[in-house]
Write a protein that holds these residues in place. Structure first.
Motif, PDB file in Angstrom:
ATOM      1  N   VAL A 148       6.525   6.894   3.694  1.00 30.75           N
ATOM      2  CA  VAL A 148       6.575   5.582   3.770  1.00 30.75           C
ATOM      3  C   VAL A 148       5.604   4.906   2.972  1.00 30.75           C
ATOM      4  N   ALA A 149       4.234   5.349   3.020  1.00 30.32           N
ATOM      5  CA  ALA A 149       2.988   4.964   2.341  1.00 30.32           C
ATOM      6  C   ALA A 149       3.171   5.200   0.789  1.00 30.32           C
ATOM      7  N   MET A 150       3.761   6.275   0.469  1.00 30.53           N
ATOM      8  CA  MET A 150       4.049   6.833  -0.923  1.00 30.53           C
ATOM      9  C   MET A 150       4.904   5.903  -1.415  1.00 30.53           C
ATOM     10  N   VAL A 151       6.184   5.568  -0.867  1.00 30.79           N
ATOM     11  CA  VAL A 151       7.242   4.644  -1.542  1.00 30.79           C
ATOM     12  C   VAL A 151       6.611   3.408  -1.745  1.00 30.79           C
ATOM     13  N   MET A 152       6.011   2.814  -0.636  1.00 28.78           N
ATOM     14  CA  MET A 152       5.207   1.276  -0.680  1.00 28.78           C
ATOM     15  C   MET A 152       4.236   1.285  -2.009  1.00 28.78           C
ATOM     16  N   GLY A 153       3.542   2.728  -2.190  1.00 26.32           N
ATOM     17  CA  GLY A 153       2.638   2.844  -3.307  1.00 26.32           C
ATOM     18  C   GLY A 153       3.280   2.873  -4.860  1.00 26.32           C
ATOM     19  N   ILE A 154       4.499   3.334  -4.806  1.00 29.85           N
ATOM     20  CA  ILE A 154       5.150   3.119  -5.980  1.00 29.85           C
ATOM     21  C   ILE A 154       5.608   1.587  -6.170  1.00 29.85           C
ATOM     22  N   THR A 155       6.191   1.039  -5.307  1.00 26.82           N
ATOM     23  CA  THR A 155       6.448  -0.480  -5.342  1.00 26.82           C
ATOM     24  C   THR A 155       5.313  -1.264  -5.733  1.00 26.82           C
ATOM     25  N   MET A 156       3.892  -0.822  -5.181  1.00 24.23           N
ATOM     26  CA  MET A 156       2.530  -1.481  -5.485  1.00 24.23           C
ATOM     27  C   MET A 156       2.226  -1.239  -7.028  1.00 24.23           C
ATOM     28  N   ILE A 157       2.270   0.063  -7.554  1.00 22.84           N
ATOM     29  CA  ILE A 157       2.353   0.360  -8.954  1.00 22.84           C
ATOM     30  C   ILE A 157       3.108  -0.446  -9.762  1.00 22.84           C
TER      31      ILE A 157
END
Length: 171
Positions: A148-157
């Motif tokens: 979940v943190a990784m997916v949201m990291g992609i969104t933030m990038i």
């Protein structure tokens, strides 16, 4: 929080808490998007225990995922490519994962070092609604919370890239 398919969403202003659900709409935990003015988040389990956090560090385009004690679990970075979206998630001692999506697709595959799909997620968006995600985790190495943190990291990038492209300095 081990479930085959989980669901979670972003907020309009990338701030506030949203629930993480399983396929039967049972609450598995909470995603806390700290503030609209900072790019950081935390993922909590159903017992309200902090599990992982994600954030950019100063002056870097990398997304760092840490556990509840601050130990770094992995680093996410964008890989440049034509016609596909690629990201690399390098974990500490558990391998490097490649996240790939075709050009205009909203589906992403997470591949291990043997190029096997270990997780899959897709963005489910409706007009005038915040982005929602379905994540399917088949990995023994990556927890749902970390993913979940990784997916949201992609969104933030992606948001960081759009912000940089629309700034006056970019024109």
């Amino acid at each position: 929080m081990k479930s085959n398919a989980i669901y979670f969403s972003d907020n309009f202003f990338s701030a506030g808490k949203t629930s993480i659900y399983d396929e039967n709409k049972g609450e598995l935990g909470t995603l806390d998007l700290k503030s609209a003015f900072s790019s950081s988040l935390s993922v909590w389990d159903a017992s309200n225990n902090l599990v992982v956090e994600g954030r950019f560090r100063f002056f870097t385009r990398k997304w760092f995922v840490t556990n509840a004690t601050g130990h770094e679990l992995g680093t996410l970075r964008q890989k440049w490519s034509f016609f596909t979206k690629k990201y690399e998630y390098e974990t500490n001692g558990r391998g490097t994962y490649l996240i790939i999506s075709e050009g205009f697709s909203k589906e992403y595959r997470v591949l291990n070092q043997n190029e096997q799909i270990v997780a899959h997620f897709e963005k489910k968006s409706n007009f005038f609604q915040s982005d929602a995600y379905k994540l399917t985790n088949n990995s023994d190495e990556l927890s749902n919370e970390e993913l979940v943190a990784m997916v949201m990291g992609i969104t933030m990038i992606i948001k960081q890239n759009h912000s940089a492209a629309s700034s006056p300095a970019a024109t």
